[in-house]
Design a protein around this motif. Structure first.
Motif, PDB file in Angstrom:
ATOM      1  N   PRO A  74       0.821  -1.218   0.000  1.00  0.00           N
ATOM      2  CA  PRO A  74       0.000   0.000   0.000  1.00  0.00           C
ATOM      3  C   PRO A  74       0.852   1.264   0.000  1.00  0.00           C
ATOM      4  O   PRO A  74       1.921   1.303   0.619  1.00  0.00           O
ATOM      5  N   TYR A 101       3.671  -6.718   2.100  1.00  0.00           N
ATOM      6  CA  TYR A 101       2.530  -7.482   1.617  1.00  0.00           C
ATOM      7  C   TYR A 101       2.380  -8.776   2.408  1.00  0.00           C
ATOM      8  O   TYR A 101       3.248  -9.133   3.222  1.00  0.00           O
ATOM      9  N   SER A 106       3.339   3.459  10.392  1.00  0.00           N
ATOM     10  CA  SER A 106       2.484   3.067   9.274  1.00  0.00           C
ATOM     11  C   SER A 106       2.441   1.552   9.108  1.00  0.00           C
ATOM     12  O   SER A 106       1.418   0.989   8.717  1.00  0.00           O
ATOM     13  N   LYS A 164       0.055   0.310  11.922  1.00  0.00           N
ATOM     14  CA  LYS A 164      -1.337   0.607  11.581  1.00  0.00           C
ATOM     15  C   LYS A 164      -1.836  -0.362  10.517  1.00  0.00           C
ATOM     16  O   LYS A 164      -2.984  -0.830  10.580  1.00  0.00           O
ATOM     17  N   TRP A 165      -0.998  -0.653   9.549  1.00  0.00           N
ATOM     18  CA  TRP A 165      -1.350  -1.608   8.496  1.00  0.00           C
ATOM     19  C   TRP A 165      -1.581  -2.995   9.092  1.00  0.00           C
ATOM     20  O   TRP A 165      -2.520  -3.706   8.709  1.00  0.00           O
ATOM     21  N   GLN A 179      -2.774  -3.686  11.871  1.00  0.00           N
ATOM     22  CA  GLN A 179      -4.057  -3.726  12.559  1.00  0.00           C
ATOM     23  C   GLN A 179      -5.174  -4.252  11.659  1.00  0.00           C
ATOM     24  O   GLN A 179      -6.174  -4.791  12.140  1.00  0.00           O
ATOM     25  N   GLU A 180      -5.000  -4.130  10.356  1.00  0.00           N
ATOM     26  CA  GLU A 180      -6.005  -4.658   9.434  1.00  0.00           C
ATOM     27  C   GLU A 180      -6.115  -6.176   9.531  1.00  0.00           C
ATOM     28  O   GLU A 180      -7.126  -6.760   9.163  1.00  0.00           O
ATOM     29  N   TYR A 181      -5.064  -6.816  10.032  1.00  0.00           N
ATOM     30  CA  TYR A 181      -5.051  -8.277  10.153  1.00  0.00           C
ATOM     31  C   TYR A 181      -5.155  -8.734  11.597  1.00  0.00           C
ATOM     32  O   TYR A 181      -5.003  -9.916  11.896  1.00  0.00           O
ATOM     33  N   SER A 182      -5.423  -7.793  12.506  1.00  0.00           N
ATOM     34  CA  SER A 182      -5.408  -8.114  13.933  1.00  0.00           C
ATOM     35  C   SER A 182      -6.533  -9.057  14.333  1.00  0.00           C
ATOM     36  O   SER A 182      -6.447  -9.732  15.363  1.00  0.00           O
ATOM     37  N   HIS A 183      -7.584  -9.111  13.524  1.00  0.00           N
ATOM     38  CA  HIS A 183      -8.713  -9.976  13.858  1.00  0.00           C
ATOM     39  C   HIS A 183      -8.455 -11.432  13.467  1.00  0.00           C
ATOM     40  O   HIS A 183      -9.211 -12.330  13.837  1.00  0.00           O
ATOM     41  N   SER A 184      -7.405 -11.668  12.717  1.00  0.00           N
ATOM     42  CA  SER A 184      -7.161 -12.998  12.175  1.00  0.00           C
ATOM     43  C   SER A 184      -6.668 -13.960  13.253  1.00  0.00           C
ATOM     44  O   SER A 184      -5.927 -13.580  14.167  1.00  0.00           O
TER      45      SER A 184
END
Length: 320
Positions: free
Chosen positions: A110, A119, A157, A160-161, A163-168
């Motif tokens: 990103p 990635y 950064s 923070k990125w 965190q998009e996968y923190s639920h996994s």
């Protein structure tokens, strides 16, 4: 001709890779940075990435690339020692060459994340008897730790990125080129070579190790950079000592069975410093046998892993 950085060293590097790849026959190759010593390439830096892609394509094995601190350095005039002020290519230029090969899984990450090679790759399990489709078994996080034309940092950064996968709840492993302070060697707990007798860590890492540990799904963070190091160490939570608390490997704390690890790869190429035998660190991931129903205390326990170094000679050392 300076044979320390010349075609003869490239030829010997191809022989190392050929030996390791033929003996190990891996499912995936991680190119963990400094594929190129760009500060010695006046004109043809991208051509070397083309050569690397053509070479790897012979083994019919996919690969994924992250960048190091030498891949996009400006040319340094050997007579004056001065670096060219203008970059002749960028990380994205190199990535485009890499991605042009069918076996490349490399990606440009990103735009809002520092660096280029940030990635995530999915590892699918198609052996699950309970489903007709492939299921997501694990993930590989690849991080650009900068260097070269960029500062040597992991920054906010990246976190923070993440965190998009923190639920996994999917088990995962991570790779970046430059080590963190947490990768320091401990004679009592680390397995492998501390040939550099130290390391050159990031200027700032934003607490990436702690972030991966707190995610409770990462097995290890693997790095390169220091040519003489190939060790792996279990990580333990640092003791609290005010503002001076840092990520450390604590000798007095017993290793847990499923401890998060911090690892160095083995230097593979003949470019660069060091007389150590070349090779590669190999990681093997296997699905763990079904756990007791309702036992989801540790997501990373769903995968078993082990690692070793395969030397150019064929010898296996430094098993973890």
């Amino acid at each position: 001709e300076n044979l320390d950085w010349g075609p003869e060293q490239d030829r010997k590097t191809w022989l190392v890779l050929d030996s390791v790849l033929k003996q190990e026959q891996p499912d995936l190759i991680i190119l963990s940075g400094d594929q190129l010593t760009a500060n010695n390439c006046k004109e043809n830096a991208t051509a070397y990435y083309q050569m690397l892609g053509e070479f790897l394509s012979n083994y019919n094995t996919p690969w994924a690339t992250i960048f190091g601190n030498h891949d996009d350095l400006g040319f340094v005039n050997p007579d004056t020692g001065k670096e060219s002020p203008d970059a002749k290519y960028s990380r994205r230029d190199l990535m485009e060459i890499d991605q042009s090969f069918p076996l490349s899984l490399s990606q440009s990450g990103p735009d809002n994340v520092f660096g280029t090679s940030n990635y995530v790759l999915d590892i699918l399990d198609d052996d699950d008897e309970n489903t007709d489709a492939s299921t997501l078994a694990a993930q590989i996080l690849l991080l650009d730790s900068g260097g070269g034309a960029l500062p040597e940092v992991i920054d906010e950064s990246h976190l923070k990125w993440l965190q998009e996968y923190s639920h996994s709840h999917i088990p995962a492993v991570a790779f970046q080129h430059i080590p963190t302070l947490g990768h320091a060697y401990s004679q009592l707990e680390c397995t492998g070579m501390d040939g550099d007798h130290g390391m050159a860590p990031l200027e700032s890492d934003a607490g990436i190790v702690q972030a991966l540990v707190e995610a409770k799904r990462y097995l290890f963070l693997a790095v390169g950079h220091n040519h003489g190091n190939d060790y792996c160490c279990p990580y333990h939570q640092p003791s609290s000592s005010g503002n001076n608390a840092t990520a450390t490997i604590m000798d007095e704390t017993p290793q847990e069975e499923h401890a998060f690890h911090l690892c160095f790869g083995r230097h593979s190429g003949y470019g660069g410093y060091g007389k150590w035998e070349r090779g590669a660190r190999v990681y093997e991931l296997k699905r763990r046998q079904q756990q007791q129903e309702g036992d989801e205390s540790k997501d990373n326990n769903k995968i078993q892993w082990k690692s070793w170094v395969r030397l150019e000679s064929g010898e296996i050392i430094d098993q973890v």
